[in-house]
Structure formats: C-alpha cells, structure tokens
Design a protein around this motif. Structure first.
Motif, PDB file in Angstrom:
ATOM      1  N   THR A 197       9.941  -7.892  -3.941  1.00 25.10           N
ATOM      2  CA  THR A 197       9.531  -8.491  -2.907  1.00 25.10           C
ATOM      3  C   THR A 197       8.941  -7.685  -1.661  1.00 25.10           C
ATOM      4  O   THR A 197       9.549  -6.774  -1.402  1.00 25.10           O
ATOM      5  CB  THR A 197      10.542  -9.440  -2.158  1.00 25.10           C
ATOM      6  OG1 THR A 197      10.650 -10.722  -3.227  1.00 25.10           O
ATOM      7  CG2 THR A 197      10.122 -10.309  -0.831  1.00 25.10           C
ATOM      8  N   THR A 198       7.940  -8.066  -1.089  1.00 22.75           N
ATOM      9  CA  THR A 198       7.118  -7.125  -0.218  1.00 22.75           C
ATOM     10  C   THR A 198       6.630  -7.849   1.063  1.00 22.75           C
ATOM     11  O   THR A 198       6.013  -9.036   0.944  1.00 22.75           O
ATOM     12  CB  THR A 198       6.103  -6.216  -0.965  1.00 22.75           C
ATOM     13  OG1 THR A 198       5.659  -5.411   0.190  1.00 22.75           O
ATOM     14  CG2 THR A 198       5.160  -6.974  -1.545  1.00 22.75           C
ATOM     15  N   ALA A 199       6.386  -7.212   1.935  1.00 23.88           N
ATOM     16  CA  ALA A 199       5.533  -7.485   3.396  1.00 23.88           C
ATOM     17  C   ALA A 199       3.939  -6.989   3.156  1.00 23.88           C
ATOM     18  O   ALA A 199       3.371  -7.323   4.125  1.00 23.88           O
ATOM     19  CB  ALA A 199       6.211  -7.092   4.689  1.00 23.88           C
ATOM     20  N   SER A 200       3.665  -6.371   2.177  1.00 25.01           N
ATOM     21  CA  SER A 200       2.678  -5.480   1.874  1.00 25.01           C
ATOM     22  C   SER A 200       1.657  -6.071   1.001  1.00 25.01           C
ATOM     23  O   SER A 200       1.830  -6.110  -0.104  1.00 25.01           O
ATOM     24  CB  SER A 200       2.764  -4.087   1.610  1.00 25.01           C
ATOM     25  OG  SER A 200       1.445  -3.328   1.274  1.00 25.01           O
ATOM     26  N   ALA A 201       0.386  -6.838   1.476  1.00 27.97           N
ATOM     27  CA  ALA A 201      -0.482  -7.174   0.536  1.00 27.97           C
ATOM     28  C   ALA A 201      -0.981  -6.318  -0.216  1.00 27.97           C
ATOM     29  O   ALA A 201      -1.634  -6.508  -1.451  1.00 27.97           O
ATOM     30  CB  ALA A 201      -1.414  -8.188   1.443  1.00 27.97           C
ATOM     31  N   ALA A 202      -1.235  -5.301   0.337  1.00 29.37           N
ATOM     32  CA  ALA A 202      -1.780  -4.057  -0.377  1.00 29.37           C
ATOM     33  C   ALA A 202      -0.937  -3.610  -1.461  1.00 29.37           C
ATOM     34  O   ALA A 202      -1.525  -3.226  -2.709  1.00 29.37           O
ATOM     35  CB  ALA A 202      -2.059  -2.636   0.508  1.00 29.37           C
ATOM     36  N   PHE A 203       0.388  -3.859  -1.382  1.00 28.65           N
ATOM     37  CA  PHE A 203       1.171  -3.380  -2.387  1.00 28.65           C
ATOM     38  C   PHE A 203       0.883  -4.269  -3.771  1.00 28.65           C
ATOM     39  O   PHE A 203       0.861  -3.821  -4.899  1.00 28.65           O
ATOM     40  CB  PHE A 203       2.786  -3.332  -2.014  1.00 28.65           C
ATOM     41  CG  PHE A 203       3.594  -3.109  -3.207  1.00 28.65           C
ATOM     42  CD1 PHE A 203       4.178  -1.751  -3.422  1.00 28.65           C
ATOM     43  CD2 PHE A 203       4.240  -4.414  -3.802  1.00 28.65           C
ATOM     44  CE1 PHE A 203       5.099  -1.674  -4.568  1.00 28.65           C
ATOM     45  CE2 PHE A 203       5.369  -4.039  -4.607  1.00 28.65           C
ATOM     46  CZ  PHE A 203       5.707  -2.919  -5.209  1.00 28.65           C
ATOM     47  N   GLU A 236       9.030  -1.577  -0.604  1.00 24.11           N
ATOM     48  CA  GLU A 236       7.943  -1.908  -1.510  1.00 24.11           C
ATOM     49  C   GLU A 236       6.554  -1.647  -0.795  1.00 24.11           C
ATOM     50  O   GLU A 236       6.001  -2.783  -0.636  1.00 24.11           O
ATOM     51  CB  GLU A 236       8.328  -3.410  -2.096  1.00 24.11           C
ATOM     52  CG  GLU A 236       9.752  -3.651  -2.773  1.00 24.11           C
ATOM     53  CD  GLU A 236       9.831  -2.534  -3.574  1.00 24.11           C
ATOM     54  OE1 GLU A 236       9.085  -2.280  -4.460  1.00 24.11           O
ATOM     55  OE2 GLU A 236      11.387  -1.790  -3.825  1.00 24.11           O
ATOM     56  N   GLY A 237       6.439  -0.651  -0.624  1.00 23.27           N
ATOM     57  CA  GLY A 237       5.008  -0.435   0.033  1.00 23.27           C
ATOM     58  C   GLY A 237       4.743  -0.463   1.399  1.00 23.27           C
ATOM     59  O   GLY A 237       3.775  -0.317   2.023  1.00 23.27           O
TER      60      GLY A 237
END
Length: 253
Positions: free
Chosen positions: A115-121, A165-166
């Motif tokens: 799970t991430t806050a990064s759309a780029a990830f 995560e990114g």
C-alpha cells in the motif's frame, strides 16, 4: 468485490504478513544483529511504515523506545494488540510525508505491505517484472505527520526506519535536521526515488551509506561508502534485485 469480501481478503493478507514477518526465529536474530549497530538500550527509534510491527519488536528487543507509524487500520490493529501492555511503544495511526495534514493511500487489499501514497509507485509497478498481479483496488484518507513534527513531539531518534513504498523521498522532505542514523527502502522499479533520498541526506549532513538487499539483513559493503558510490551501486543493480534498504550513518567529527 463486496465490502465484506474486501474486508475478509484484507484480514487474510494481514494474518499472512504476521506469520511471514514474525514467525522466523533466525530472521529475528539477524534483524536484531543488524539494528543493534544503530540502536542501544534506552535509545529512541522511529519506525515509519511499521506494517505488522516486526521492526518494532526488534527495536524493543534491543531496549529502545519506539514510535511506530502505520496508517492502515488492519496492520495498525496488529501492532496495537501486540504491544498493548508495552508503555515503551507509541503507535501513531498515520502516514508520514513532506507536510502535515491528510493524505490518500492507494490500498492493495491482497498485499497490504505494498500500500502506498505514491501514484508514481503504482504506475512504475504496472507491467514490471516481478510485480505481476498487484492491484491497488481502493483508497483511504489518513492523517499525515512529518519527521520534524515527530521529533518535536518525541525527541531526536537514534535511528529511523523508513519503508513506505516509493514515498521515502517525501518522508525525508519533512526532515530539516540531520539525525544519527536511518534506513530507507528502495526498489529497482523506482531508482530515482533512491537517488532523491541520497541527495536529500547529502544536503542535510555528511552521511555515509551501506545497503542490504531484500530481507537479507546483510550489509553489502561492510564499510560505509559515499553518496556517489551508493548511487552507482543502485544504478548497476539488476532489475531482479527488486528491493533493499539503504542505511545512512552521520559521519562524526
């Protein structure tokens, strides 16, 4: 997938993480040996992106007070239960970033560890080898804190672990002073994030670096190298290396 099915899938995934990350005594011993280089009894450690708390457990075995940040309700609930009677563990159910406020997480229900806050990830994972089948299927909005804010609230940590995560460079953007030691995760699908982290740390102070690939808990170099050497090493890694943690130590003198 219905809401109930989604909740069941998430519970199963979190339970699988608990077994994976807490169930191996040899892994726990290796982890303690690694983090024992940076953490001493009575010290303070921040765990940014705690997931189900295996690093929290290691830091406590080493005798440190721990501030744990985990924004996802399921994993945060595991940490709350595991350390319910431990006054030396402070759990903040929040993310960490460049500025305080709120932030949207992209949740991978079947594999909440990514799970991430990064759309780029998420975009980088699409179609990448080794990332097949990963789906970020919902979003949640959570509080977002900063490292500067955590330091103001809890004191200067001896060590900070960052695994988000990114979003690692965004976390470091919320730190305005050097701290003694920290680690940040990187992936071979987003080497640019690792380079941004190295640049941020170089701007904060005279850091030296080593790296452990995957969950090996084994340093690659054995003695710290400078920013350029670490960047070159990450750039040269094969895609199949997938991920690792860079360890940064502030040079003395």
């Amino acid at each position: 997938m219905s809401d109930l099915d989604q909740r069941i899938a998430e519970m199963v995934a979190v339970a699988r993480s608990v077994v994976t990350y807490h169930g191996d005594p040899a892994k726990r011993a290796a982890m303690d040996a690694l983090y024992g280089r940076f953490i001493r009894p009575g010290g303070l450690a921040f765990d940014i992106g705690s997931h189900v708390g295996d690093r929290v457990a290691s830091f406590r075995r080493l005798g440190a007070r721990v501030v744990a940040l985990e924004p996802q309700p399921g994993p945060a609930g595991v940490i709350a239960r595991l350390f319910a009677d431990d006054a030396a563990v402070t759990l903040r159910q929040a993310a960490c970033g460049a500025t305080a406020g709120e932030i949207t997480l992209k949740v991978n229900t079947a594999n909440p560890t990514v799970t991430t806050a990064s759309a780029a990830f998420v975009a980088s994972a699409a179609g990448a080898g080794g990332w097949e089948g990963q789906v970020w299927d919902r979003e949640i909005t959570v509080p977002c804190l900063t490292l500067d804010g955590l330091i103001a609230d809890h004191g200067v940590p001896d060590f900070v672990k960052i695994d988000v995560e990114g979003f690692e460079a965004d976390v470091l953007a919320g730190l305005s002073r050097p701290i003694p030691a920290l680690s940040f995760e990187f992936t071979t699908i987003q080497r640019d994030v690792a380079f941004a982290c190295l640049d941020r740390l170089a701007a904060l102070g005279p850091y030296r670096f080593d790296v452990a690939l995957g969950e090996s808990q084994q340093m690659t170099f054995g003695s710290a190298v400078d920013r350029d050497a670490m960047a070159a090493h990450i750039a040269d890694l094969p895609h199949e290396a997938n991920s690792g943690d860079v360890y940064a130590v502030l040079a003395k003198g």
